[in-house]
Design a protein around this motif. Structure first.
Motif, short mmCIF file in Angstrom:
data_model
loop_
_atom_site.label_atom_id
_atom_site.label_comp_id
_atom_site.label_asym_id
_atom_site.label_seq_id
_atom_site.Cartn_x
_atom_site.Cartn_y
_atom_site.Cartn_z
N ALA A 208 0.68 -1.17 -0.07
CA ALA A 208 -0.17 -0.02 0.05
C ALA A 208 0.95 1.30 -0.04
CB ALA A 208 -0.95 0.23 1.17
N GLY A 209 2.09 1.10 -0.03
CA GLY A 209 2.91 2.47 -0.02
C GLY A 209 3.54 2.89 1.34
N HIS A 210 3.12 2.03 2.20
CA HIS A 210 3.59 2.48 3.92
C HIS A 210 5.06 2.08 4.05
CE1 HIS A 210 -0.51 3.60 4.51
NE2 HIS A 210 -0.83 2.35 4.32
N ASP A 211 5.62 3.07 4.58
CA ASP A 211 7.11 2.76 5.29
C ASP A 211 6.71 1.82 6.59
OD1 ASP A 211 8.77 3.76 3.34
OD2 ASP A 211 8.59 5.43 4.46
N VAL A 212 7.66 0.93 6.94
CA VAL A 212 7.26 0.04 8.12
C VAL A 212 8.73 0.11 9.09
CG1 VAL A 212 6.43 -2.30 8.90
CG2 VAL A 212 5.41 -1.01 6.86
N ILE A 213 8.21 0.10 10.23
CA ILE A 213 9.39 0.04 11.17
C ILE A 213 8.88 -1.21 12.18
CG2 ILE A 213 10.91 0.52 12.72
CD1 ILE A 213 10.94 3.39 11.72
#
Length: 299
Positions: A208-213
């Protein structure tokens, strides 16, 4: 010697502070006080609307006052260029309430860390939202950048109690459907749940285009296995127990934990997500540096 505020990066010190808002402030102030020794020299909430000067930037946009303070060139950033929408995703399952030392539980540690992240983002005028979950979503606050948002999030986190099972993957899929704009998803969990479902949920966020940590938090005892003699271990979510000889299992257990984390880290790397392995005995600065590193890489 550490400054007085740097002491609050230590879990055994922060647990003596009763109010969550003060914990968040002390952690962030302690972290900022130690930044002179980090790759983020010069970063502070004061420069939340600046970025490093790069070749091709208009020299007219250079902030010379920032240069005088940091000895580095910064250019002013417009609001649309600055903002990032953050989401704090908090696992409230029963296993997050575990502690061997009777100090900070995994949930306590995650809540302090999430509160500090929220404090940073709100003071940077970045919208930030909160989702708590176990086997179902429990609470949700839409992303906002107003100062009141920090108080609203801290109120939810302060009242959070660990209970029930875990469905990280299901929660992430629902969050992906809820989030209307691309943002930075910060997951706080011990990930003691179905591996494949969790990874599928993370992949959906990335797709979905999110950055994830992923902040993977275990109890210090779950990493170091300090037990001796015959040990009766009980799964807090299923009630199943296992009796074993600690000395005979220590090596095999250490290998299993290492493989567990290495597998998650490898899979996160493949999909372009960051994986931060932590335990409740570690200072909070490692996680905060990971957040800032990820945020800086976006600009």
């Amino acid at each position: 010697m550490p400054t007085p505020t740097e002491r609050y990066l230590k879990p055994e010190v922060i647990q003596t502070v009763s109010r969550l808002d003060l914990r968040a402030r002390f952690i962030v102030e302690g972290f900022m006080a130690g930044l002179h020794a980090s790759p983020f020299h010069g970063f502070s909430v004061e420069f939340s609307e600046h970025r490093r000067y790069a070749q091709g930037d208009d020299p007219k946009d250079i902030d010379w006052m920032a240069f005088a303070k940091t000895d580095r060139l910064y250019v002013k950033k417009y609001q649309a260029e600055t903002n990032i929408t953050g989401w704090l995703l908090m696992d409230l399952s029963e296993s997050m309430g575990y502690t061997h030392s009777q100090k900070l539980t995994k949930l306590d540690y995650c809540i302090c860390l999430a509160a500090a992240m929220g404090y940073l983002m709100v003071h940077q005028q970045d919208p930030v939202g909160l989702v708590t979950f176990g086997d179902e979503l429990r609470a949700s606050l839409p992303a906002r950048s107003k100062r009141k948002q920090l108080g609203d999030m801290l109120a939810v986190l302060a009242a959070a109690k660990p209970s029930g099972g875990t469905d990280v993957g299901g929660a992430l899929k629902k969050v992906s459907a809820m989030a209307k704009h691309r943002g930075l998803m910060m997951l706080f969990s011990d990930l003691l749940t179905d591996r494949d479902s969790t990874l599928e949920g993370l992949r959906r966020l990335r797709h979905a285009g999110h950055d994830v940590i992923v902040f993977h938090v275990l109890d210090a005892a779950e990493v170091e296995f300090p037990f001796t003699g015959t040990v009766d271990l009980t799964d807090p979510e299923t009630g199943e127990n296992l009796i074993l000889d600690a000395a005979g299992m220590r090596g095999e257990y250490a290998d299993a934990v290492r493989e567990f984390r290495e597998d998650l880290q490898t899979e996160c790397r493949k999909m372009g997500a960051d994986f931060v392995p932590l335990h409740t005995g570690l200072q909070f600065d490692k996680a905060l540096l990971e957040y800032l590193s990820h945020r800086e890489a976006r600009f």
